[in-house]
Design a protein around this motif. Structure first.
Motif, mmCIF file in Angstrom:
data_model
loop_
_atom_site.group_PDB
_atom_site.id
_atom_site.type_symbol
_atom_site.label_atom_id
_atom_site.label_comp_id
_atom_site.label_asym_id
_atom_site.label_seq_id
_atom_site.Cartn_x
_atom_site.Cartn_y
_atom_site.Cartn_z
ATOM 1 N N ASN A 1 0.962 -1.236 -0.107
ATOM 2 C CA ASN A 1 -0.054 -0.111 0.080
ATOM 3 C C ASN A 1 0.869 1.123 -0.050
ATOM 4 O OD1 ASN A 1 0.705 -1.027 2.750
ATOM 5 N ND2 ASN A 1 -0.778 0.554 3.509
ATOM 6 N N GLN A 2 1.793 1.069 0.757
ATOM 7 C CA GLN A 2 2.809 2.385 0.782
ATOM 8 C C GLN A 2 3.681 2.621 -0.548
ATOM 9 O OE1 GLN A 2 4.623 0.895 4.278
ATOM 10 N NE2 GLN A 2 3.789 2.492 5.730
ATOM 11 N N THR A 3 3.959 1.436 -1.081
ATOM 12 C CA THR A 3 4.852 1.682 -2.324
ATOM 13 C C THR A 3 3.879 2.043 -3.379
ATOM 14 O OG1 THR A 3 6.188 -0.429 -1.876
ATOM 15 C CG2 THR A 3 5.566 -0.127 -4.298
ATOM 16 N N ALA A 4 2.577 1.763 -3.330
ATOM 17 C CA ALA A 4 1.526 2.409 -4.211
ATOM 18 C C ALA A 4 1.511 3.833 -4.161
ATOM 19 C CB ALA A 4 0.076 1.622 -4.190
ATOM 20 N N PHE A 5 1.360 4.167 -2.948
ATOM 21 C CA PHE A 5 1.171 5.705 -2.716
ATOM 22 C C PHE A 5 2.568 6.501 -3.064
ATOM 23 C CE2 PHE A 5 2.354 9.091 0.455
ATOM 24 C CZ PHE A 5 1.275 9.948 0.261
ATOM 25 N N TYR A 6 3.630 5.994 -2.758
ATOM 26 C CA TYR A 6 5.008 6.462 -3.216
ATOM 27 C C TYR A 6 5.369 6.495 -4.516
ATOM 28 C CZ TYR A 6 10.071 7.006 -3.213
ATOM 29 O OH TYR A 6 11.473 7.289 -3.704
ATOM 30 N N THR A 7 4.763 5.444 -5.548
ATOM 31 C CA THR A 7 4.576 5.364 -6.874
ATOM 32 C C THR A 7 4.023 6.624 -7.579
ATOM 33 O OG1 THR A 7 5.114 3.138 -6.909
ATOM 34 C CG2 THR A 7 4.515 3.880 -9.055
ATOM 35 N N ASP A 8 2.574 6.667 -6.990
ATOM 36 C CA ASP A 8 1.959 7.845 -7.396
ATOM 37 C C ASP A 8 2.601 9.236 -7.289
ATOM 38 O OD1 ASP A 8 -0.312 6.347 -8.328
ATOM 39 O OD2 ASP A 8 -1.553 6.458 -6.381
ATOM 40 N N PHE A 9 3.101 9.391 -6.392
ATOM 41 C CA PHE A 9 4.140 10.751 -5.959
ATOM 42 C C PHE A 9 5.101 10.773 -6.994
ATOM 43 C CE2 PHE A 9 7.885 12.343 -3.938
ATOM 44 C CZ PHE A 9 7.609 13.467 -4.002
ATOM 45 N N LEU A 10 5.868 9.733 -7.199
ATOM 46 C CA LEU A 10 6.850 9.809 -8.257
ATOM 47 C C LEU A 10 6.515 10.113 -9.565
ATOM 48 C CD1 LEU A 10 9.093 7.031 -7.065
ATOM 49 C CD2 LEU A 10 9.650 9.360 -6.479
ATOM 50 N N LEU A 11 5.448 9.430 -10.138
ATOM 51 C CA LEU A 11 4.895 9.604 -11.521
ATOM 52 C C LEU A 11 4.278 10.740 -11.567
ATOM 53 C CD1 LEU A 11 3.347 5.879 -12.132
ATOM 54 C CD2 LEU A 11 5.567 6.897 -12.681
ATOM 55 N N ASP A 12 3.693 11.422 -10.710
ATOM 56 C CA ASP A 12 2.906 12.505 -10.698
ATOM 57 C C ASP A 12 4.245 13.833 -11.254
ATOM 58 O OD1 ASP A 12 0.558 11.859 -10.558
ATOM 59 O OD2 ASP A 12 0.390 12.445 -8.291
ATOM 60 N N ASN A 13 5.359 13.325 -10.830
ATOM 61 C CA ASN A 13 6.483 14.537 -11.170
ATOM 62 C C ASN A 13 7.732 14.133 -11.809
ATOM 63 O OD1 ASN A 13 5.789 16.670 -8.909
ATOM 64 N ND2 ASN A 13 5.568 14.693 -7.673
ATOM 65 N N MET A 14 7.296 12.775 -12.727
ATOM 66 C CA MET A 14 8.248 12.281 -13.589
ATOM 67 C C MET A 14 7.728 11.809 -14.799
ATOM 68 S SD MET A 14 10.880 9.885 -11.136
ATOM 69 C CE MET A 14 12.081 10.483 -10.246
ATOM 70 N N PRO A 15 7.476 12.865 -15.709
ATOM 71 C CA PRO A 15 6.707 12.396 -17.023
ATOM 72 C C PRO A 15 7.591 11.600 -17.857
ATOM 73 C CG PRO A 15 7.307 14.781 -17.062
ATOM 74 C CD PRO A 15 7.576 14.064 -15.611
ATOM 75 N N SER A 16 8.641 11.393 -17.432
ATOM 76 C CA SER A 16 9.745 10.612 -18.568
ATOM 77 C C SER A 16 9.559 9.154 -18.193
ATOM 78 C CB SER A 16 11.265 10.776 -18.282
ATOM 79 O OG SER A 16 11.631 10.702 -16.903
#
Length: 334
Positions: free
Chosen positions: A103-118
């Motif tokens: 669950n925490q990995t999913a939350f963290y992944t959303d944060f990264l992808l929201d800021n990493m369009p590459s």
């Protein structure tokens, strides 16, 4: 007289606050100068904050592939092997910290992808431990607003030391972190390679604790897989082989491990997922593990070469250009 006393109190209060900030800033600068300043406290866990610090410092700003997860991902990937095989076609970044559940990995992944369009692909290495305590673990384990400016805009983070100051853990880290960062404290090494991975070696394998599969974690995996598919991002899921000594101690016959692997496969969205169960292709001995969740660093290239062999059989393209041209991702799992 009352107004005069109030004025003196306010002036004294402002001066004491200014003195506190001045002394605090000088103290932080002094600790930084001698290499004992802990990473800005975005969370309450030093190995997670150290990963945020790495993300702040790294020159890999536009990765095509990011690795996310717990230390099972952080310590079990050596992307230099990818570089040898794929050359410059793949720019990977191991963004995984430690201690996270799915669950925490999913939350963290959303944060990264929201800021990493590459990013075109996300990779996670999982063991059963990652699926053992989602119901009891807070999903939002940090405030995105605290991390965004520091990680992605390279803003200074002095304010975080005041905002999230925890004196006991701060003092402990001042003492312990130099040995962890240098690798002298091998059992809690914070050493990171240029891609963000955490090489880990222990002289003797440890069986460590037992744990149970938490069905809540499987629900979070399903949601994460579906979210990545909606974003048009490929999801590479790697299941770590089981440590024989752990199996013999807690899971004779591997019944629970087999159930875990079946359930993970069943919960993944097949549209853009490549599932690589390394249990099927690698037969490792106890001395190739440090514990049930980590391989000895010398054994990690074995896993990497197996991953490459399976990725090369899939329809997934890890290159930036290939991902852009392919349009759709792979629609099958290995």
């Amino acid at each position: 007289m009352t107004n005069s006393n109030a004025m003196r109190f306010n002036i004294a209060f402002i001066l004491w606050c200014a003195l506190f900030l001045l002394l605090g800033g000088a103290g932080l600068a002094g600790l930084s100068a001698v290499g004992r300043l802990p990473a800005p406290p975005v969370t309450a866990t030093n190995c997670i904050d150290e990963k945020f610090k790495f993300m702040h410092d790294t020159e890999i700003r536009n990765p095509g592939l990011i690795a996310v997860g717990s230390s099972v991902t952080w310590r079990n990937l050596d992307f230099s092997v990818f570089a040898e095989h794929y050359g410059g076609d793949v720019e990977p970044l191991n963004a995984a910290p430690c201690f996270l559940y799915v669950n925490q990995t999913a939350f963290y992944t959303d944060f990264l992808l929201d800021n990493m369009p590459s990013v075109k692909s996300v990779m996670s290495v999982f063991s059963m431990r990652d699926f053992s305590a989602c119901a009891a673990s807070p999903t939002e384990f940090f405030r995105p607003e605290d991390a965004k400016g520091y990680v992605f805009d390279k803003d200074p983070a002095w304010h975080l030391y005041l905002k999230n100051f925890r004196p006991v853990s701060f003092a402990r880290d001042v003492v312990d972190l130099p040995g962890m960062r240098s690798g002298k404290d091998a059992s809690a090494s914070m050493v990171m390679d240029p891609y963000g991975s955490g090489p880990f070696t222990l002289p003797k394998p440890e069986i460590r604790e037992d744990f149970q599969l938490d069905a809540t974690c499987l629900d979070h995996l399903s949601a994460m897989s579906e979210d990545l598919s909606r974003r048009g991002i490929d999801f590479i899921v790697v299941l770590l082989p089981q440590m024989p000594a752990w199996r013999d101690a807690y899971d004779p016959g591997g019944v629970r491990d087999a159930e875990f692997r079946r359930e993970v496969s069943r919960r993944l969205d097949p549209t853009r997922t490549v599932l690589i169960d390394a249990q099927q292709g690698l037969h490792l001995s106890n001395d190739q593990f440090t514990d049930h969740a980590h391989l000895q660093w010398r054994s990690v290239p074995l896993l990497m070469r197996y991953l490459i062999s399976q990725l090369d059989k899939s329809e997934l393209s890890l290159s930036h250009a290939g991902a852009d041209q392919a349009g759709g991702g792979p629609d099958h799992a290995l």
